[in-house]
Design a protein around this motif. Structure first.
Motif, PDB file in Angstrom:
ATOM      1  N   VAL A   1       0.841  -1.194   0.000  1.00 23.86           N
ATOM      2  CA  VAL A   1       0.000   0.000   0.000  1.00 23.86           C
ATOM      3  C   VAL A   1       0.882   1.252   0.000  1.00 23.86           C
ATOM      4  O   VAL A   1       1.583   1.542   0.974  1.00 23.86           O
ATOM      5  N   ILE A   2       0.836   1.944  -1.129  1.00 21.56           N
ATOM      6  CA  ILE A   2       1.617   3.169  -1.275  1.00 21.56           C
ATOM      7  C   ILE A   2       0.779   4.374  -0.842  1.00 21.56           C
ATOM      8  O   ILE A   2      -0.431   4.414  -1.096  1.00 21.56           O
ATOM      9  N   PHE A   3       1.404   5.307  -0.161  1.00 22.63           N
ATOM     10  CA  PHE A   3       0.752   6.599   0.060  1.00 22.63           C
ATOM     11  C   PHE A   3       1.813   7.682   0.194  1.00 22.63           C
ATOM     12  O   PHE A   3       2.951   7.415   0.583  1.00 22.63           O
ATOM     13  N   GLY A   4       1.420   8.905  -0.158  1.00 21.97           N
ATOM     14  CA  GLY A   4       2.325  10.045  -0.035  1.00 21.97           C
ATOM     15  C   GLY A   4       2.094  10.764   1.282  1.00 21.97           C
ATOM     16  O   GLY A   4       0.972  10.830   1.781  1.00 21.97           O
ATOM     17  N   ALA A   5       3.175  11.293   1.846  1.00 27.96           N
ATOM     18  CA  ALA A   5       3.091  12.110   3.064  1.00 27.96           C
ATOM     19  C   ALA A   5       3.737  13.464   2.764  1.00 27.96           C
ATOM     20  O   ALA A   5       4.901  13.693   3.065  1.00 27.96           O
ATOM     21  N   PRO A   6       2.972  14.349   2.107  1.00 25.49           N
ATOM     22  CA  PRO A   6       3.547  15.604   1.612  1.00 25.49           C
ATOM     23  C   PRO A   6       3.717  16.634   2.721  1.00 25.49           C
ATOM     24  O   PRO A   6       2.769  17.319   3.090  1.00 25.49           O
ATOM     25  N   PHE A   7       4.918  16.707   3.249  1.00 23.42           N
ATOM     26  CA  PHE A   7       5.188  17.646   4.341  1.00 23.42           C
ATOM     27  C   PHE A   7       6.668  18.016   4.342  1.00 23.42           C
ATOM     28  O   PHE A   7       7.530  17.133   4.265  1.00 23.42           O
ATOM     29  N   ASP A   8       6.970  19.327   4.395  1.00 28.31           N
ATOM     30  CA  ASP A   8       8.379  19.733   4.502  1.00 28.31           C
ATOM     31  C   ASP A   8       8.538  20.919   5.462  1.00 28.31           C
ATOM     32  O   ASP A   8       9.454  21.720   5.341  1.00 28.31           O
ATOM     33  N   GLY A   9       7.639  20.958   6.448  1.00 28.79           N
ATOM     34  CA  GLY A   9       7.561  22.102   7.355  1.00 28.79           C
ATOM     35  C   GLY A   9       8.775  22.348   8.232  1.00 28.79           C
ATOM     36  O   GLY A   9       9.001  23.475   8.659  1.00 28.79           O
TER      37      GLY A   9
ATOM     38  N   LEU B   1      -1.754  11.674   1.719  1.00 27.99           N
ATOM     39  CA  LEU B   1      -2.385  12.221   2.914  1.00 27.99           C
ATOM     40  C   LEU B   1      -2.554  13.724   2.725  1.00 27.99           C
ATOM     41  O   LEU B   1      -1.807  14.354   1.980  1.00 27.99           O
ATOM     42  N   GLN B   2      -3.490  14.258   3.419  1.00 27.60           N
ATOM     43  CA  GLN B   2      -3.649  15.703   3.443  1.00 27.60           C
ATOM     44  C   GLN B   2      -2.411  16.334   4.092  1.00 27.60           C
ATOM     45  O   GLN B   2      -1.890  15.801   5.067  1.00 27.60           O
ATOM     46  N   GLU B   3      -1.953  17.442   3.528  1.00 27.50           N
ATOM     47  CA  GLU B   3      -0.807  18.125   4.123  1.00 27.50           C
ATOM     48  C   GLU B   3      -1.259  18.881   5.367  1.00 27.50           C
ATOM     49  O   GLU B   3      -2.116  19.749   5.304  1.00 27.50           O
ATOM     50  N   GLU B   4      -0.694  18.519   6.510  1.00 26.24           N
ATOM     51  CA  GLU B   4      -1.060  19.180   7.762  1.00 26.24           C
ATOM     52  C   GLU B   4      -0.179  20.410   7.971  1.00 26.24           C
ATOM     53  O   GLU B   4       0.890  20.532   7.390  1.00 26.24           O
TER      54      GLU B   4
ATOM     55  N   VAL C   1       4.088  19.642  12.183  1.00 23.64           N
ATOM     56  CA  VAL C   1       4.735  18.331  12.086  1.00 23.64           C
ATOM     57  C   VAL C   1       4.060  17.335  13.025  1.00 23.64           C
ATOM     58  O   VAL C   1       3.929  16.149  12.687  1.00 23.64           O
ATOM     59  N   ASP C   2       3.601  17.801  14.186  1.00 23.54           N
ATOM     60  CA  ASP C   2       2.911  16.895  15.117  1.00 23.54           C
ATOM     61  C   ASP C   2       1.668  16.274  14.464  1.00 23.54           C
ATOM     62  O   ASP C   2       1.434  15.072  14.579  1.00 23.54           O
ATOM     63  N   GLU C   3       0.883  17.112  13.799  1.00 23.86           N
ATOM     64  CA  GLU C   3      -0.327  16.607  13.131  1.00 23.86           C
ATOM     65  C   GLU C   3       0.020  15.653  11.998  1.00 23.86           C
ATOM     66  O   GLU C   3      -0.643  14.639  11.779  1.00 23.86           O
ATOM     67  N   MET C   4       1.085  15.988  11.251  1.00 29.99           N
ATOM     68  CA  MET C   4       1.460  15.149  10.104  1.00 29.99           C
ATOM     69  C   MET C   4       1.933  13.778  10.578  1.00 29.99           C
ATOM     70  O   MET C   4       1.564  12.748  10.019  1.00 29.99           O
ATOM     71  N   VAL C   5       2.756  13.794  11.635  1.00 31.57           N
ATOM     72  CA  VAL C   5       3.273  12.537  12.188  1.00 31.57           C
ATOM     73  C   VAL C   5       2.118  11.677  12.710  1.00 31.57           C
ATOM     74  O   VAL C   5       2.074  10.466  12.509  1.00 31.57           O
ATOM     75  N   GLU C   6       1.142  12.313  13.359  1.00 33.40           N
ATOM     76  CA  GLU C   6      -0.035  11.583  13.853  1.00 33.40           C
ATOM     77  C   GLU C   6      -0.828  10.957  12.720  1.00 33.40           C
ATOM     78  O   GLU C   6      -1.283   9.823  12.805  1.00 33.40           O
ATOM     79  N   SER C   7      -0.971  11.715  11.654  1.00 32.30           N
ATOM     80  CA  SER C   7      -1.712  11.236  10.499  1.00 32.30           C
ATOM     81  C   SER C   7      -1.008  10.029   9.862  1.00 32.30           C
ATOM     82  O   SER C   7      -1.647   9.029   9.498  1.00 32.30           O
ATOM     83  N   VAL C   8       0.306  10.109   9.763  1.00 29.31           N
ATOM     84  CA  VAL C   8       1.088   8.984   9.226  1.00 29.31           C
ATOM     85  C   VAL C   8       0.973   7.772  10.152  1.00 29.31           C
ATOM     86  O   VAL C   8       0.811   6.635   9.698  1.00 29.31           O
TER      87      VAL C   8
ATOM     88  N   GLY D   1       6.147   8.825  12.616  1.00 31.62           N
ATOM     89  CA  GLY D   1       4.769   8.344  12.711  1.00 31.62           C
ATOM     90  C   GLY D   1       4.670   6.872  12.356  1.00 31.62           C
ATOM     91  O   GLY D   1       4.000   6.092  13.034  1.00 31.62           O
ATOM     92  N   ALA D   2       5.374   6.480  11.314  1.00 26.74           N
ATOM     93  CA  ALA D   2       5.321   5.084  10.857  1.00 26.74           C
ATOM     94  C   ALA D   2       5.929   4.139  11.885  1.00 26.74           C
ATOM     95  O   ALA D   2       5.339   3.112  12.230  1.00 26.74           O
ATOM     96  N   ILE D   3       7.097   4.498  12.406  1.00 25.69           N
ATOM     97  CA  ILE D   3       7.850   3.555  13.256  1.00 25.69           C
ATOM     98  C   ILE D   3       7.086   3.208  14.529  1.00 25.69           C
ATOM     99  O   ILE D   3       7.281   2.134  15.111  1.00 25.69           O
ATOM    100  N   ARG D   4       6.175   4.064  14.946  1.00 22.56           N
ATOM    101  CA  ARG D   4       5.379   3.770  16.149  1.00 22.56           C
ATOM    102  C   ARG D   4       4.530   2.509  15.990  1.00 22.56           C
ATOM    103  O   ARG D   4       4.089   1.924  16.980  1.00 22.56           O
TER     104      ARG D   4
END
Ligand code: MN
Ligand code: MN
Length: 283
Positions: free
Chosen positions: A23-31, A75-78, A81-88, A114-117
């Motif tokens: 399952v591929i998904f993008g995590a567009p974030f560079d904040g 994923l929606q861009e949050e 970084v806290d929100e993005m990591v939670e979403s991931v 987010g993933a490693i959790r």
């Protein structure tokens, strides 16, 4: 999950979520990126580059359109970084619960936290020029310069190997925690050869692995378009070797820190090809 995701799809992603293996998904974030931002544009740049690869690779004698790949989109861009990591964390958890393999396209490296959790039962292989071992950076513990440190807190000591290291601050280097991760420098790989590190890596990470590729671990000659380029890196074929060697033990995979606007086209193609190298060698 419909509506939460948007974007292009990977050309060989012919499966629906239910029937898929990958399952591929993008995590567009560079904040939190400190130097060359733009990694939030990477997921679609990889998908577009992938369209120029053959669906078949004789190296693996495998047709990727039959691999069982689902692409959820991005994923929606949050905004933080806290929100993005939670979403991931949330989406990776859902994918893993269904016994599928998540392949995340970053985004900056912080999304890996987010993933490693969801992979507390795994060891971790990281490809990276940087040790990413600051306790916090610019006042933020989820900064992309803190990823290995945060992963150590999740997985515990002697379970993480970071390969390609050639940039570390003195503060990181002198911390006691630093010895709890095995950092293998790009010089060590060049001097001894990539095959020489396999048994040590295997002993540390065990037989269940989360595999994270920060594209800047690879030499800028092969992967110029990264957020924080660093000379004297790994060869593209070193990384392919490691991906091939450990793919069957890998339960989660990501490619991060690719900043497309600095590309001559090579970084996007290499990132796309690495996805095939991962899937093709698992079969
Ligand atoms: Mn990194
Ligand atoms: Mn890096």
């Amino acid at each position: 999950m419909t509506g939460y995701f948007s974007s292009l799809k990977l050309p060989d992603a012919t499966s629906e979520f239910k029937e898929s293996r990958y399952v591929i998904f993008g995590a567009p974030f560079d904040g939190t990126s400190s130097y060359r931002k733009g990694s939030k544009l990477a997921p679609n740049a990889v998908r577009v580059a992938y369209d120029n690869l053959e669906s078949f690779d004789p190296r693996y004698s495998f047709d990727f359109s039959e691999a069982g790949i689902c692409d959820l989109g991005d994923l929606q861009e949050e905004s933080t970084v806290d929100e993005m990591v939670e979403s991931v964390e949330m989406v990776t958890g859902i994918i893993r619960k269904e016994a599928k393999i998540p392949i995340m396209l970053g985004g900056e490296h912080s999304v890996t936290v987010g993933a490693i959790r969801n992979f507390k039962d795994c060891g971790m292989i990281i490809i990276d020029a940087h040790s990413d071992f600051r306790d916090s950076y610019h006042g933020n513990r989820l900064n992309h310069a803190c990823v290995t440190r945060r992963s150590l807190e999740v997985l515990g000591p002697d379970r993480i190997v970071s390969i390609g290291t050639r940039s570390t601050s003195m503060e990181e280097y002198e911390s006691d925690e630093f010895r709890k991760v095995r950092f293998i420098t790009s010089d060590e790989v060049r001097e001894k050869g990539i095959k020489s590190i396999v048994s040590e890596v295997r002993r540390i990470v065990g037989d269940r692995i989360y595999f994270s590729i920060d594209m800047d671990g690879i030499d800028p000659a092969y992967a110029p378009a990264v957020g924080t380029p660093e000379p004297y890196g790994l060869k593209d074929t070193d990384v392919r070797f490691l991906v091939n060697e450990f793919s069957r033990n890998t339960f989660g995979f990501d490619i991060v820190e690719f900043s497309p606007q600095f590309d001559n086209g090579n970084t996007a193609m290499l990132a796309a090809k690495i996805i095939q190298d991962f899937i093709g060698s698992r079969k």
